[in-house]
Write an enzyme that holds these catalytic residues in place. Structure first.
Site, mmCIF file in Angstrom:
data_model
loop_
_atom_site.group_PDB
_atom_site.id
_atom_site.type_symbol
_atom_site.label_atom_id
_atom_site.label_comp_id
_atom_site.label_asym_id
_atom_site.label_seq_id
_atom_site.Cartn_x
_atom_site.Cartn_y
_atom_site.Cartn_z
ATOM 1 N N CYS A 197 0.255 37.263 28.025
ATOM 2 C CA CYS A 197 0.349 36.263 29.108
ATOM 3 C C CYS A 197 -1.058 35.877 29.569
ATOM 4 O O CYS A 197 -2.050 36.404 29.074
ATOM 5 C CB CYS A 197 1.107 36.828 30.303
ATOM 6 S SG CYS A 197 2.656 37.656 29.919
ATOM 7 N N MET A 198 -1.128 34.974 30.548
ATOM 8 C CA MET A 198 -2.440 34.545 31.048
ATOM 9 C C MET A 198 -3.201 35.713 31.673
ATOM 10 O O MET A 198 -4.423 35.827 31.508
ATOM 11 C CB MET A 198 -2.271 33.424 32.079
ATOM 12 C CG MET A 198 -3.580 32.795 32.497
ATOM 13 S SD MET A 198 -3.407 31.578 33.805
ATOM 14 C CE MET A 198 -2.599 30.240 32.955
ATOM 15 N N ASP A 199 -2.484 36.596 32.369
ATOM 16 C CA ASP A 199 -3.157 37.634 33.155
ATOM 17 C C ASP A 199 -2.707 39.055 32.849
ATOM 18 O O ASP A 199 -3.198 39.998 33.463
ATOM 19 C CB ASP A 199 -2.904 37.372 34.651
ATOM 20 C CG ASP A 199 -3.001 35.904 34.981
ATOM 21 O OD1 ASP A 199 -4.089 35.340 34.792
ATOM 22 O OD2 ASP A 199 -1.983 35.311 35.373
ATOM 23 N N TYR A 234 7.151 36.343 27.497
ATOM 24 C CA TYR A 234 7.537 34.930 27.350
ATOM 25 C C TYR A 234 8.164 34.680 25.990
ATOM 26 O O TYR A 234 7.673 35.191 24.971
ATOM 27 C CB TYR A 234 6.305 34.037 27.482
ATOM 28 C CG TYR A 234 5.833 33.861 28.905
ATOM 29 C CD1 TYR A 234 6.663 33.285 29.872
ATOM 30 C CD2 TYR A 234 4.556 34.259 29.284
ATOM 31 C CE1 TYR A 234 6.221 33.116 31.181
ATOM 32 C CE2 TYR A 234 4.106 34.092 30.581
ATOM 33 C CZ TYR A 234 4.947 33.518 31.525
ATOM 34 O OH TYR A 234 4.509 33.357 32.806
ATOM 35 N N ARG A 268 -36.694 37.047 17.217
ATOM 36 C CA ARG A 268 -35.682 36.662 18.204
ATOM 37 C C ARG A 268 -34.473 37.560 17.972
ATOM 38 O O ARG A 268 -33.592 37.279 17.183
ATOM 39 C CB ARG A 268 -35.309 35.178 18.017
ATOM 40 C CG ARG A 268 -36.508 34.227 18.018
ATOM 41 C CD ARG A 268 -36.085 32.764 17.933
ATOM 42 N NE ARG A 268 -35.285 32.460 16.764
ATOM 43 C CZ ARG A 268 -35.759 31.992 15.602
ATOM 44 N NH1 ARG A 268 -37.066 31.779 15.451
ATOM 45 N NH2 ARG A 268 -34.945 31.742 14.603
ATOM 46 N N HIS A 326 -35.013 28.822 11.459
ATOM 47 C CA HIS A 326 -33.826 29.680 11.621
ATOM 48 C C HIS A 326 -33.112 29.760 10.279
ATOM 49 O O HIS A 326 -32.861 28.731 9.647
ATOM 50 C CB HIS A 326 -32.913 29.074 12.690
ATOM 51 C CG HIS A 326 -31.826 29.984 13.163
ATOM 52 N ND1 HIS A 326 -32.079 31.216 13.723
ATOM 53 C CD2 HIS A 326 -30.481 29.848 13.183
ATOM 54 C CE1 HIS A 326 -30.921 31.792 14.064
ATOM 55 N NE2 HIS A 326 -29.941 30.984 13.734
ATOM 56 N N ARG A 335 -29.369 22.158 11.540
ATOM 57 C CA ARG A 335 -28.944 22.074 12.938
ATOM 58 C C ARG A 335 -29.949 21.247 13.718
ATOM 59 O O ARG A 335 -29.759 20.050 13.884
ATOM 60 C CB ARG A 335 -28.781 23.488 13.503
ATOM 61 C CG ARG A 335 -28.062 23.543 14.815
ATOM 62 C CD ARG A 335 -27.581 24.936 15.154
ATOM 63 N NE ARG A 335 -28.650 25.925 15.284
ATOM 64 C CZ ARG A 335 -28.444 27.201 15.613
ATOM 65 N NH1 ARG A 335 -27.221 27.625 15.851
ATOM 66 N NH2 ARG A 335 -29.443 28.054 15.709
ATOM 67 N N LYS A 386 -28.895 34.537 25.583
ATOM 68 C CA LYS A 386 -28.123 33.306 25.816
ATOM 69 C C LYS A 386 -26.655 33.651 26.102
ATOM 70 O O LYS A 386 -26.206 34.766 25.817
ATOM 71 C CB LYS A 386 -28.255 32.378 24.606
ATOM 72 C CG LYS A 386 -27.725 32.959 23.298
ATOM 73 C CD LYS A 386 -28.186 32.131 22.093
ATOM 74 C CE LYS A 386 -27.643 32.677 20.791
ATOM 75 N NZ LYS A 386 -28.216 31.970 19.626
HETATM 76 C C1 LIG Z 1 -28.754 32.792 18.713
HETATM 77 C C2 LIG Z 1 -30.036 32.646 18.014
HETATM 78 C C3 LIG Z 1 -30.759 33.779 17.621
HETATM 79 C C4 LIG Z 1 -30.216 35.181 17.719
HETATM 80 O O1 LIG Z 1 -29.297 35.370 16.666
HETATM 81 P P1 LIG Z 1 -28.605 36.785 16.408
HETATM 82 O O2 LIG Z 1 -27.821 36.579 15.170
HETATM 83 O O3 LIG Z 1 -27.724 37.032 17.574
HETATM 84 O O4 LIG Z 1 -29.683 37.773 16.292
HETATM 85 C C5 LIG Z 1 -32.019 33.586 17.082
HETATM 86 N N1 LIG Z 1 -32.526 32.341 16.928
HETATM 87 C C6 LIG Z 1 -31.835 31.228 17.258
HETATM 88 C C7 LIG Z 1 -32.449 29.895 17.035
HETATM 89 C C8 LIG Z 1 -30.564 31.338 17.793
HETATM 90 O O5 LIG Z 1 -29.875 30.240 18.113
#
Ligand SMILES: *Cc1c(COP(=O)(O)O)cnc(C)c1O
Length: 373
Positions: free
Chosen positions: A314-316, A268, A223, A170, A140, A40
């Site tokens: 700075c920005m850049d 700045y 995951r 999760h 969540r 992601k």
């Molecule tokens: C982002 C995410 C993960 C991965 O988490 P890490 O801490 O980067 O391993 C797994 N499951 C869900 C639902 C997530 O949102």
């Protein structure tokens, strides 16, 4: 934003590190448990497509993304493995989920009601790959108790084309030393699993921290996210059982080097005053690159020497104090190894009082990503 390829600022991503981190984790997993690489947010800033390829080379058999668009990006790049979208997707996009064969969470009764209404008006023939999300304490998304989960699954099965492909939860504290809250979430999910009349294809509970620090008996897929990039999910708290190899290097060059007299002001607001004659280098990276103004006072590496960022970022561009003159064009390391020294994303996170996840995600699209073996 266009990547600025004609500026000497680069993120170098080491594909081999990613593959190796995946291999090391797979070697630890019980037989038959799959690893889905979480790519992601453009692969946590590293570049989703390249990371997905490197993870696949290491043995990943599927991918997780946060949004529908991120899933489509992978499909358009030719990935045929299972892909799970982790965030809630509006029911009006069910045709896209079907077309691209992207799995998605079913996280509330409300969503199911909307899906039923939508599917009554639109015919979808390809399977809709639903993963039921259980909120066991993260607060969540997800069904909050066993009865709601069981009712949700029953409803799901009555909807046309809908396939009950997965169930997941999760953990909120898998990266902490104290395991009590983890155990509560674990017990709640286990109880729900045991009451299911039939098990779906995928059962998954583990993010990186769970995979690394909990001998988790639940599930047949993990995951695997931040650890894939060689970053320790707990920060400094817990030690990983294999060395995580950081995949990201961030480099630039000195575009100007000059000596300034005692009393000269830098940046700045003229907030920095040279206490004596000093060599100053200018680095073409700024807060528009995700190198925040709060990075003032941090150091970067030039020829193995830590050089402090002086004045405001700075920005850049930003300015650093050099121990002596260096030729213009000398390499500057913002993240990674330089001679004997190293700066990690964790060091930056510590300076900013945040987590490395955030630092990596903020590195902007203006910085080209180069991929190395
Ligand atoms: C982002 C995410 C993960 C991965 O988490 P890490 O801490 O980067 O391993 C797994 N499951 C869900 C639902 C997530 O949102």
């Amino acid at each position: 934003m266009v990547a600025s390829i004609h500026r000497p600022t680069r993120i170098i991503v080491h594909n081999e590190a990613i593959s190796q981190n995946v291999k090391n984790e797979i070697a630890r997993l019980p037989k038959g448990r799959e690893l889905f690489a979480v790519v992601k947010a453009n692969g946590y800033g590293h570049g989703a497509i390249a990371v997905a390829k490197a993870a696949r080379a290491g043995g990943a058999t599927g991918f997780c993304v946060a949004t529908l668009d991120e899933g489509i990006e992978l499909r358009e790049a030719g990935f045929t493995e299972p892909i799970l979208v982790l965030g809630v997707v509006d029911v009006v996009y069910l045709p896209l989920l079907a077309e691209y064969q992207l799995a998605f969470p079913v996280a509330s009764e409300n969503w199911l009601v909307q899906a039923r209404e939508y599917l009554a008006t639109t015919e979808i023939t390809a399977p809709l790959l639903a993963h039921v999300k259980v909120d066991t304490g993260m607060g969540r998304i997800g069904f909050q108790d066993k009865e709601a989960v069981l009712r949700g699954i029953d409803t799901l099965k009555t909807l046309p084309s809908m396939v009950f492909e997965g169930i997941f939860t999760h953990f909120a504290t898998a990266d902490e030393a104290d395991g009590q809250y983890y155990q509560e979430q674990h017990a709640a999910f286990k109880d729900i699993l045991e009451s299911l009349p039939e098990k779906p294809r995928y059962i998954h509970v583990s993010n990186s921290a769970t995979a690394l620090w909990h001998e988790e008996e639940l599930g047949n897929m993990v995951r695997y996210g931040v650890a894939l990039y060689g970053l320790n999910p707990s920060g400094h708290t817990l030690e990983a059982s294999y060395p995580l190899q950081p995949a990201l290097e961030f480099v630039s060059q000195l575009v100007q080097v000059k000596q300034v007299p005692q009393g000269a002001k830098i940046g700045y607001g003229a907030t920095y005053t040279a206490p004596k004659a000093e060599w100053i280098g200018t680095v073409p990276v700024g807060y528009a690159d995700g190198w925040l103004r709060k990075m003032s006072g941090f150091s970067v590496l030039v020829e193995g020497v830590y050089c402090e960022i002086i004045g405001r970022v700075c920005m850049d561009q930003f300015m650093i104090r050099l121990p002596h003159e260096f030729p213009e064009g000398t390499k500057v390391t913002l993240v990674g190894k330089n001679k004997e020294q190293e700066i990690t994303l964790q060091d930056i996170a510590d300076h900013l009082d945040t987590i490395h996840y955030e630092v990596a995600c903020l590195l902007s699209e203006r910085i080209p990503r180069d991929y190395q073996k």
